[in-house]
Design a protein around this motif. Structure first.
Motif, short mmCIF file in Angstrom:
data_model
loop_
_atom_site.label_atom_id
_atom_site.label_comp_id
_atom_site.label_asym_id
_atom_site.label_seq_id
_atom_site.Cartn_x
_atom_site.Cartn_y
_atom_site.Cartn_z
N TYR A 169 80.75 -69.42 5.61
CA TYR A 169 81.89 -68.86 6.33
C TYR A 169 81.55 -67.43 6.77
CZ TYR A 169 86.95 -68.11 7.27
OH TYR A 169 88.17 -67.86 7.85
N CYS A 220 87.91 -63.91 5.45
CA CYS A 220 86.90 -64.11 4.41
C CYS A 220 86.64 -62.83 3.63
CB CYS A 220 85.61 -64.61 5.06
SG CYS A 220 84.34 -65.15 3.89
N LEU A 230 82.64 -76.37 9.20
CA LEU A 230 82.62 -76.10 7.76
C LEU A 230 83.49 -77.12 7.02
CD1 LEU A 230 81.20 -73.98 6.09
CD2 LEU A 230 83.22 -72.53 6.29
N GLY A 258 85.20 -73.30 11.89
CA GLY A 258 86.10 -73.82 10.86
C GLY A 258 86.02 -75.33 10.74
#
Lengths: 441, 341
Positions: free
Chosen positions: B205, B325, B65, B62
């Protein structure tokens, strides 16, 4: 209020199913009812009333504390569950009135495991752990009942029921699993090669038991335990069922496991150090324990299927709640076809599980094959239903308050206890081997 | 793991070069997401972290990203930033795939997309992250202009509250997030660039989640193998029983399939073209990864259900990774709509 879901005709539309059945011949007409109501009305009246009473109890007493107990099962919570269950007659429903809480006619008319299945579904729809805590008590009583030993029933069960009715909830537990023997004690083939860990040594007036038992549901709170041990110097053929009182010197609850789910019911490890059990507390006869164990599992595996069903139904109900109150694009998710498809799948799955359970539990004498296939099928399907519920909610399923992640963890245990589903598959074949060999499957 | 523990581990990870800072920034996860070799290395790193602790791996994923997106959008990439890519539920039905492909949306679809990103009215979004971040990257959608954009917000500028007893991996948390009414989205990209970045982020992701899940399964498989070789039942080690062989075979097969898919996908440049492939792979593989992890737990019998062996955490982590996601069915519908569009 919206009268129809998107993609479906309103009930008052000329082409709707509601209009069709009302215009049909008499016996084809029906009113809109939930699946729960339809199934309840299909039961004999006394069992239908029983189901309604259980549902009310579960919704009022178990559901409100389910999430909190899952996060913190310690403290007084489980004891409060037992107190509430005792007051509702759920610890004395193994015997007919006046000894227990079952209506005498109902006791004679309906198989015990059918009542147990109805009970476990309703309790576990509210909370798998609390349902197990109350339900495992019947498992503890089962060897005594199934031994046919009226003396043991009089000496051991009647006082337990009387204590409960006096306001002291009295829990029984069932202990077969040992640290080195899980599947082995559920399966004859494995048991034949097992060196038993818990041993009973003859002494004046009774036996002294030494050993350990693990994963005992309710073992931390039990007043008495129907516990199986081999006789000193003998193998599994000598397994004998003993009623061990938790207050006995040498009896110790060593630990309670940190479980993945069904947390309201502890899985206890108990230690026995020369625990004295008098002859009067031998259940059935010496060396008849393994058979008694197998028969007990025949009666208990269907209710475990019902535990799985209840948990799955709880997940379904949580998913419906979520879909009804969560909106996207200005309307509840319930209006979207993809959500309807998933809900329909869950409804179909749980209905099929219920049909299997109720059909299997009709027999007064359950067979190992029927009991095992019911348990394994319902356990596997329950995990799938809970997975589907999690997928429907998406990342919302990770919120504790949505209940479906807890349902998955609770359902997962039904693939393991009362014999793993792999052992239960083999149990189906073991029971059918004569017919299979005769090409009469 | 407390937020302080997580922060300390994050600092160590950064020093090792896993988070783009430190001595060798080129080794950072997603630091050079446009380069196939760097992407493959990122996948290997996340897989290796996932094999030890899926929760920490998710946190690194996370943050990495967030760092990538912040840099691409011209925000301060040195502040620890996590992206909150998903909207209120699912993947925006038909509206999101159509919009990402640059296709026009009708009024109903625009309204849905605005509602999806919680831009039409005050709604809470869910953010799953380690409690070790300073900023949140949030997409926004304007129904009037039909444009996607991104904003980077200090966590204090958002109404953020941690959900009690959440079931994301234990090392992370689930936050309920609401935009403050006075916070406006920043514009650091053209609409086309914003769509492309969103698609890239969603694809990465998904890829990262697969990598972490593959690592978690590797740990589960190793434990199950080891146990099956030692545990005796019926006089023989259980690894010789057909039932256990079926369970172990399942974990081995899914491990092999997922690893091959992972490194094949890592060679695809993330973005609009590759997005369906990334999401399809997740939709197909993640349920199998979950079942295989379950099979590994089943090898242990009752022991697997207890915290001691670690299998129950692996299964819980896999479940959590599966629904982040987009859950599998939601991913399939996204892909179908993408093709139709």
């Amino acid at each position: 209020m919206t009268t129809s879901l998107d993609g479906h005709l309103a009930p008052d539309h000329a082409l709707s199913i509601r209009q069709a059945v009302q215009q049909g011949i008499g016996f084809a007409a029906y009113e809109p009812l939930s699946i729960w109501e339809q199934d309840t009305r299909a039961l004999p009246a006394s069992l239908g009333r029983y189901r309604r009473r259980l549902r009310a109890f579960a919704q009022q007493r178990l559901a409100p504390r389910a999430l909190a107990l899952d996060l913190d099962p310690h403290g007084d919570g489980p004891r409060q569950v037992l107190r509430d269950g005792a007051r509702a007659g759920l610890l004395t429903d193994v015997l007919p009135w006046p000894f227990g809480s079952i209506a005498p006619l109902s006791f004679l008319r309906h198989p015990l495991q059918l009542r147990a299945c109805i009970k476990m579904e309703e309790l576990c729809a509210a909370c798998g752990g609390q349902g197990l805590l109350l339900g495992a008590h019947v498992l503890g009583c089962a060897p005594i009942l199934l031994s046919g030993d009226l003396g043991a029933i009089r000496r051991l069960l009647l006082p337990a029921c009387a204590r409960t009715r006096r306001g002291e909830p009295t829990l029984l537990a069932f202990a077969i699993t040992e640290p080195a023997a899980g599947s082995d004690v559920e399966d004859g083939h494995g048991a034949a090669r097992l060196r038993p860990g818990t041993v009973a040594t003859r002494c004046p007036g009774g036996y002294r038991l030494t050993g350990r038992k693990v994963f005992i549901s309710g073992g931390d709170l039990a007043y008495g335990i129907t516990l199986f041990a081999a006789l000193q110097g003998e193998g599994m053929e000598s397994w004998t069922c003993f009623y061990v009182r938790a207050a006995s010197p040498g009896f110790e609850v060593v630990r309670s496991e940190l479980k993945m789910g069904q947390r309201a019911s502890a899985a206890a490890e108990i230690s026995l150090s020369d625990v004295f059990v008098p002859d009067a507390d031998v259940v059935g006869a010496p060396r008849k324990g393994f058979g008694l164990n197998r028969i007990t599992l025949n009666f208990s595996r269907m209710p475990v299927g019902a535990i799985a069903l209840g948990i799955a139904r709880g997940a379904l109900e949580a998913a419906v709640d979520f879909a009804a109150r969560t909106t996207l694009g200005g309307k509840p998710l319930l209006h979207y076809q993809e959500v309807q498809l998933d809900l329909a799948q869950m409804i179909a799955e749980t209905s099929a599980m219920r049909a299997l359970i109720w059909q299997s539990a009709q027999a007064f004498t359950p067979t190992q094959a029927k009991a095992s296939l019911t348990k394994l099928h319902c356990g596997d399907r329950a995990v799938e239903v809970c997975t589907l519920a999690m997928d429907l909610l998406g990342n919302h399923s990770l919120l504790h308050g949505q209940r479906v992640e807890k349902a998955f963890r609770d359902a997962r245990l039904t693939q393991i206890y009362e014999g793993t589903n792999e052992i239960n598959r083999l149990a189906v074949i073991e029971d059918l081997q004569e017919t299979l060999l005769a090409r009469d499957g | 793991m407390t937020p302080a523990d997580l922060a300390a581990l994050r600092v160590q990870a950064a020093r090792l070069g896993l988070l783009g800072e430190g001595r060798e920034p080129e080794t950072g996860v997603w630091e050079h997401a446009h380069d196939a070799s760097a992407r493959t290395l990122s996948v290997r790193v996340l897989r290796a972290l996932g094999e030890v602790n899926a929760g920490f791996a998710l946190h690194v994923h996370g943050l990495a990203l967030g760092r990538l997106l912040a840099r691409e959008l011209g925000f301060d990439a040195e502040r620890t930033t996590v992206p909150c890519l998903l909207g209120v539920w699912g993947l925006g039905r038909s509206a999101l795939p159509r919009h990402l492909r640059g296709l026009p949306l009708d009024g109903e679809q625009r309204a849905l997309l605005a509602d999806y990103f919680a831009c039409a009215q005050p709604r809470e979004l869910l953010l799953h992250a380690g409690d070790d971040f300073e900023r949140v990257l949030l997409p926004s959608y304007d129904a009037e202009t039909d444009q996607l954009s991104f904003g980077s917000y200090d966590r204090g500028a958002l109404q953020l509250r941690a959900a009690a007893g959440g079931h994301a991996p234990d090392e992370t948390a689930t936050f309920m997030l609401a935009r403050s009414h006075h916070v406006l989205p920043a514009q650091h990209a053209t609409p086309a660039h914003a769509r492309a970045l969103y698609a890239q982020a969603l694809g990465l992701y998904a890829l990262g989640l697969l990598a972490i899940a593959a690592g978690a399964l590797a740990q589960a498989h190793a434990k199950a193998r080891q146990y099956a070789a030692l545990r005796v039942q019926g006089g023989v080690a259980i690894e010789r029983h057909a039932a256990v062989q079926a369970l172990l075979g399942s974990t081995t097969t899914v491990r092999s399939l997922s690893e091959r898919a992972l490194y094949s996908l890592a060679r695809e440049a993330p973005g609009l073209e590759a997005l369906p492939a990334f999401l399809s792979a997740r939709a197909e593989l993640h349920p199998r990864l979950c079942r295989a992890s379950n099979d590994a737990l089943q090898v242990f019998g009752g022991l697997g259900y207890m915290k001691d062996t670690g299998l129950e955490k692996l299964v819980r982590d896999q479940n959590a990774l599966r629904v982040l996601c987009g859950a599998p069915a939601q991913l399939l519908r996204f892909v179908a709509e993408w093709e139709r569009a």
